[in-house]
Design a protein around this motif. Structure first.
Motif, PDB file in Angstrom:
ATOM      1  N   LYS A 111       8.926   4.003  -7.370  1.00 24.84           N
ATOM      2  CA  LYS A 111       9.832   2.847  -7.413  1.00 24.84           C
ATOM      3  C   LYS A 111      10.153   2.357  -5.999  1.00 24.84           C
ATOM      4  O   LYS A 111      11.303   2.069  -5.671  1.00 24.84           O
ATOM      5  CB  LYS A 111      11.129   3.196  -8.146  1.00 24.84           C
ATOM      6  CG  LYS A 111      10.987   3.343  -9.651  1.00 24.84           C
ATOM      7  CD  LYS A 111      10.977   1.976 -10.325  1.00 24.84           C
ATOM      8  CE  LYS A 111      11.031   2.083 -11.830  1.00 24.84           C
ATOM      9  NZ  LYS A 111      11.078   0.745 -12.480  1.00 24.84           N
ATOM     10  N   LEU A 112       9.116   2.265  -5.155  1.00 19.23           N
ATOM     11  CA  LEU A 112       9.274   1.826  -3.777  1.00 19.23           C
ATOM     12  C   LEU A 112       8.511   0.542  -3.531  1.00 19.23           C
ATOM     13  O   LEU A 112       7.348   0.398  -3.958  1.00 19.23           O
ATOM     14  CB  LEU A 112       8.761   2.890  -2.801  1.00 19.23           C
ATOM     15  CG  LEU A 112       9.625   4.119  -2.517  1.00 19.23           C
ATOM     16  CD1 LEU A 112       8.903   5.040  -1.549  1.00 19.23           C
ATOM     17  CD2 LEU A 112      10.977   3.716  -1.963  1.00 19.23           C
ATOM     18  N   VAL A 113       9.135  -0.385  -2.845  1.00 17.45           N
ATOM     19  CA  VAL A 113       8.461  -1.578  -2.341  1.00 17.45           C
ATOM     20  C   VAL A 113       8.797  -1.691  -0.863  1.00 17.45           C
ATOM     21  O   VAL A 113       9.934  -1.418  -0.458  1.00 17.45           O
ATOM     22  CB  VAL A 113       8.879  -2.851  -3.127  1.00 17.45           C
ATOM     23  CG1 VAL A 113      10.376  -3.100  -3.032  1.00 17.45           C
ATOM     24  CG2 VAL A 113       8.116  -4.070  -2.637  1.00 17.45           C
ATOM     25  N   VAL A 114       7.795  -2.022  -0.062  1.00 21.75           N
ATOM     26  CA  VAL A 114       7.951  -2.026   1.389  1.00 21.75           C
ATOM     27  C   VAL A 114       7.564  -3.385   1.950  1.00 21.75           C
ATOM     28  O   VAL A 114       6.512  -3.931   1.609  1.00 21.75           O
ATOM     29  CB  VAL A 114       7.080  -0.926   2.038  1.00 21.75           C
ATOM     30  CG1 VAL A 114       7.044  -1.088   3.547  1.00 21.75           C
ATOM     31  CG2 VAL A 114       7.607   0.454   1.682  1.00 21.75           C
ATOM     32  N   LEU A 115       8.420  -3.917   2.797  1.00 20.66           N
ATOM     33  CA  LEU A 115       8.122  -5.151   3.537  1.00 20.66           C
ATOM     34  C   LEU A 115       7.844  -4.777   4.978  1.00 20.66           C
ATOM     35  O   LEU A 115       8.663  -4.124   5.625  1.00 20.66           O
ATOM     36  CB  LEU A 115       9.313  -6.114   3.456  1.00 20.66           C
ATOM     37  CG  LEU A 115       9.279  -7.322   4.398  1.00 20.66           C
ATOM     38  CD1 LEU A 115       8.111  -8.247   4.067  1.00 20.66           C
ATOM     39  CD2 LEU A 115      10.604  -8.083   4.347  1.00 20.66           C
ATOM     40  N   GLN A 116       6.672  -5.157   5.479  1.00 20.60           N
ATOM     41  CA  GLN A 116       6.351  -4.913   6.880  1.00 20.60           C
ATOM     42  C   GLN A 116       6.364  -6.232   7.649  1.00 20.60           C
ATOM     43  O   GLN A 116       5.771  -7.229   7.210  1.00 20.60           O
ATOM     44  CB  GLN A 116       4.980  -4.238   7.011  1.00 20.60           C
ATOM     45  CG  GLN A 116       4.521  -3.990   8.438  1.00 20.60           C
ATOM     46  CD  GLN A 116       5.423  -3.047   9.231  1.00 20.60           C
ATOM     47  OE1 GLN A 116       6.602  -3.341   9.436  1.00 20.60           O
ATOM     48  NE2 GLN A 116       4.877  -1.936   9.675  1.00 20.60           N
ATOM     49  N   LEU A 117       7.054  -6.245   8.780  1.00 19.99           N
ATOM     50  CA  LEU A 117       7.116  -7.412   9.660  1.00 19.99           C
ATOM     51  C   LEU A 117       6.290  -7.107  10.910  1.00 19.99           C
ATOM     52  O   LEU A 117       6.482  -6.060  11.529  1.00 19.99           O
ATOM     53  CB  LEU A 117       8.565  -7.715  10.056  1.00 19.99           C
ATOM     54  CG  LEU A 117       9.563  -7.907   8.918  1.00 19.99           C
ATOM     55  CD1 LEU A 117      10.972  -8.146   9.469  1.00 19.99           C
ATOM     56  CD2 LEU A 117       9.159  -9.083   8.039  1.00 19.99           C
TER      57      LEU A 117
ATOM     58  N   ASN B   4       1.691 -11.748   9.259  1.00 25.27           N
ATOM     59  CA  ASN B   4       2.970 -11.342   9.856  1.00 25.27           C
ATOM     60  C   ASN B   4       3.962 -10.693   8.898  1.00 25.27           C
ATOM     61  O   ASN B   4       4.797  -9.897   9.316  1.00 25.27           O
ATOM     62  CB  ASN B   4       3.622 -12.536  10.561  1.00 25.27           C
ATOM     63  CG  ASN B   4       3.776 -13.744   9.660  1.00 25.27           C
ATOM     64  OD1 ASN B   4       3.536 -13.686   8.460  1.00 25.27           O
ATOM     65  ND2 ASN B   4       4.166 -14.867  10.248  1.00 25.27           N
ATOM     66  N   THR B   5       3.942 -11.027   7.615  1.00 26.92           N
ATOM     67  CA  THR B   5       4.874 -10.411   6.661  1.00 26.92           C
ATOM     68  C   THR B   5       4.113 -10.039   5.400  1.00 26.92           C
ATOM     69  O   THR B   5       3.658 -10.911   4.666  1.00 26.92           O
ATOM     70  CB  THR B   5       6.028 -11.372   6.285  1.00 26.92           C
ATOM     71  OG1 THR B   5       5.478 -12.603   5.812  1.00 26.92           O
ATOM     72  CG2 THR B   5       6.930 -11.636   7.462  1.00 26.92           C
ATOM     73  N   GLU B   6       3.996  -8.748   5.129  1.00 27.48           N
ATOM     74  CA  GLU B   6       3.257  -8.297   3.955  1.00 27.48           C
ATOM     75  C   GLU B   6       4.105  -7.323   3.138  1.00 27.48           C
ATOM     76  O   GLU B   6       4.948  -6.597   3.681  1.00 27.48           O
ATOM     77  CB  GLU B   6       1.939  -7.641   4.358  1.00 27.48           C
ATOM     78  CG  GLU B   6       0.963  -8.635   4.959  1.00 27.48           C
ATOM     79  CD  GLU B   6      -0.404  -8.034   5.246  1.00 27.48           C
ATOM     80  OE1 GLU B   6      -1.408  -8.758   5.084  1.00 27.48           O
ATOM     81  OE2 GLU B   6      -0.464  -6.854   5.655  1.00 27.48           O
ATOM     82  N   VAL B   7       3.860  -7.303   1.827  1.00 21.51           N
ATOM     83  CA  VAL B   7       4.640  -6.484   0.905  1.00 21.51           C
ATOM     84  C   VAL B   7       3.714  -5.467   0.233  1.00 21.51           C
ATOM     85  O   VAL B   7       2.639  -5.822  -0.260  1.00 21.51           O
ATOM     86  CB  VAL B   7       5.328  -7.358  -0.164  1.00 21.51           C
ATOM     87  CG1 VAL B   7       6.185  -6.496  -1.088  1.00 21.51           C
ATOM     88  CG2 VAL B   7       6.189  -8.436   0.498  1.00 21.51           C
ATOM     89  N   TYR B   8       4.146  -4.210   0.241  1.00 23.04           N
ATOM     90  CA  TYR B   8       3.385  -3.109  -0.340  1.00 23.04           C
ATOM     91  C   TYR B   8       4.245  -2.427  -1.402  1.00 23.04           C
ATOM     92  O   TYR B   8       5.472  -2.462  -1.341  1.00 23.04           O
ATOM     93  CB  TYR B   8       2.988  -2.094   0.727  1.00 23.04           C
ATOM     94  CG  TYR B   8       2.084  -2.653   1.800  1.00 23.04           C
ATOM     95  CD1 TYR B   8       0.715  -2.408   1.795  1.00 23.04           C
ATOM     96  CD2 TYR B   8       2.596  -3.434   2.839  1.00 23.04           C
ATOM     97  CE1 TYR B   8      -0.119  -2.919   2.781  1.00 23.04           C
ATOM     98  CE2 TYR B   8       1.779  -3.955   3.824  1.00 23.04           C
ATOM     99  CZ  TYR B   8       0.415  -3.692   3.793  1.00 23.04           C
ATOM    100  OH  TYR B   8      -0.400  -4.207   4.767  1.00 23.04           O
ATOM    101  N   SER B   9       3.574  -1.761  -2.348  1.00 20.38           N
ATOM    102  CA  SER B   9       4.321  -1.167  -3.452  1.00 20.38           C
ATOM    103  C   SER B   9       3.739   0.191  -3.838  1.00 20.38           C
ATOM    104  O   SER B   9       2.539   0.445  -3.671  1.00 20.38           O
ATOM    105  CB  SER B   9       4.294  -2.106  -4.665  1.00 20.38           C
ATOM    106  OG  SER B   9       4.901  -1.514  -5.792  1.00 20.38           O
ATOM    107  N   LEU B  10       4.616   1.059  -4.369  1.00 20.42           N
ATOM    108  CA  LEU B  10       4.216   2.334  -4.956  1.00 20.42           C
ATOM    109  C   LEU B  10       5.070   2.519  -6.216  1.00 20.42           C
ATOM    110  O   LEU B  10       6.150   3.109  -6.177  1.00 20.42           O
ATOM    111  CB  LEU B  10       4.431   3.491  -3.976  1.00 20.42           C
ATOM    112  CG  LEU B  10       3.895   4.847  -4.433  1.00 20.42           C
ATOM    113  CD1 LEU B  10       2.373   4.807  -4.570  1.00 20.42           C
ATOM    114  CD2 LEU B  10       4.298   5.945  -3.461  1.00 20.42           C
TER     115      LEU B  10
END
Length: 264
Positions: A84-90, A74-80
């Motif tokens: 300098k980007l970090v993304v949280l997907q719900l 349900n909640t995952e964190v991705y990065s690039l």
């Protein structure tokens, strides 16, 4: 709350956090899907939390059979790191009375991780618009006071419209005015908490209606791209359609599978 995929916690100092609000039409979540898929971002961890309805499923960004059986939750964190980007997907809804607790824990993690700012992609019910909003662009933005100091000039150069204040109690003539985001989920709570904690946050939203909201998600992520330039046009054409967004493989089943031939 954050659990890394590897043995060490990734360094997110001065990263920009992009995240959706679970809002009308799931527009923010669809927009985040486009960003993760297009940039081929790497999963770096997840949130272990009791604030959202538990769920598990196949890898929504699978590109070949070998990685299609990877689980997502349900909640995952991705990065690039290169951008300098970090993304949280719900990917699920909040459990009743748990959304405020989630916001507080999320902002505490943001401060501890050293992220520079948060950008929330959201949406609001189109039928709540006033006359002025009906006659203008469907996009709006909000900036916390600490965010205004660093990006206000850039935002002004884009000629964007700030979210208007409206009566706190609708249809009451002498009601005080405040920011209201009907259908925006945790957007307002996150914004208020960030203001009180002096966290740099921007909210980008679109007025939408429930339905096929893929076009709304594409237009919202292109709205974001006007500011951050995450993706460059695939050609010299200035048209937004020239932007090479990559649709996730999971979108093929966004509205379920096709009708069984036996029905006919």
């Amino acid at each position: 709350m954050f659990v890394p995929c590897g043995e060490s916690v990734p360094d997110l100092t001065n990263f920009t956090l992009l995240m959706p609000a679970v809002s009308v039409g799931n527009v923010g979540q669809l927009a985040i899907d486009l960003i993760i898929s297009t940039l081929n971002m790497c999963k770096i961890g997840y949130f272990y939390t009791d604030c959202l309805v538990p769920m598990a499923g196949n890898n929504p960004y699978a590109t070949e059979e070998e990685d299609s059986d990877e689980l997502s939750i349900n909640t995952e964190v991705y990065s690039l790191p290169s951008k300098k980007l970090v993304v949280l997907q719900l990917r699920s809804i909040f459990i009743k009375y748990k959304s405020k607790s989630f916001c507080e824990k999320l902002l505490a993690w943001v401060e501890n991780s050293g992220c520079a700012r948060i950008i929330v992609l959201s949406s609001s019910h189109s039928y709540h618009r006033n006359d002025l909003q009906l006659r203008s662009t469907p996009f709006r933005y909000l900036l916390t006071p600490s965010m205004q100091k660093s990006v206000q000039n850039k935002i002004k150069s884009l000629n964007w419209l700030e979210m208007e204040k409206s009566p706190c109690i609708p249809e009451v003539s002498d009601s005080e005015f405040c920011v209201r985001i009907p259908g925006g989920g945790i957007t307002k709570t996150l914004y208020d908490e960030s203001c009180s904690k002096e966290i740099q946050m921007a909210v980008l939203l679109k007025f939408v209606s429930e339905g096929d909201n893929i076009p709304d998600a594409v237009s919202l992520v292109e709205y974001l791209n006007e500011w951050l330039h995450i993706v460059k046009p695939s050609s010299d054409s200035p048209r937004a359609s020239a932007l090479p967004w990559k649709v996730p493989s999971s979108w093929r089943l966004l509205f379920g599978s096709g009708l069984p031939p036996a029905l006919f």
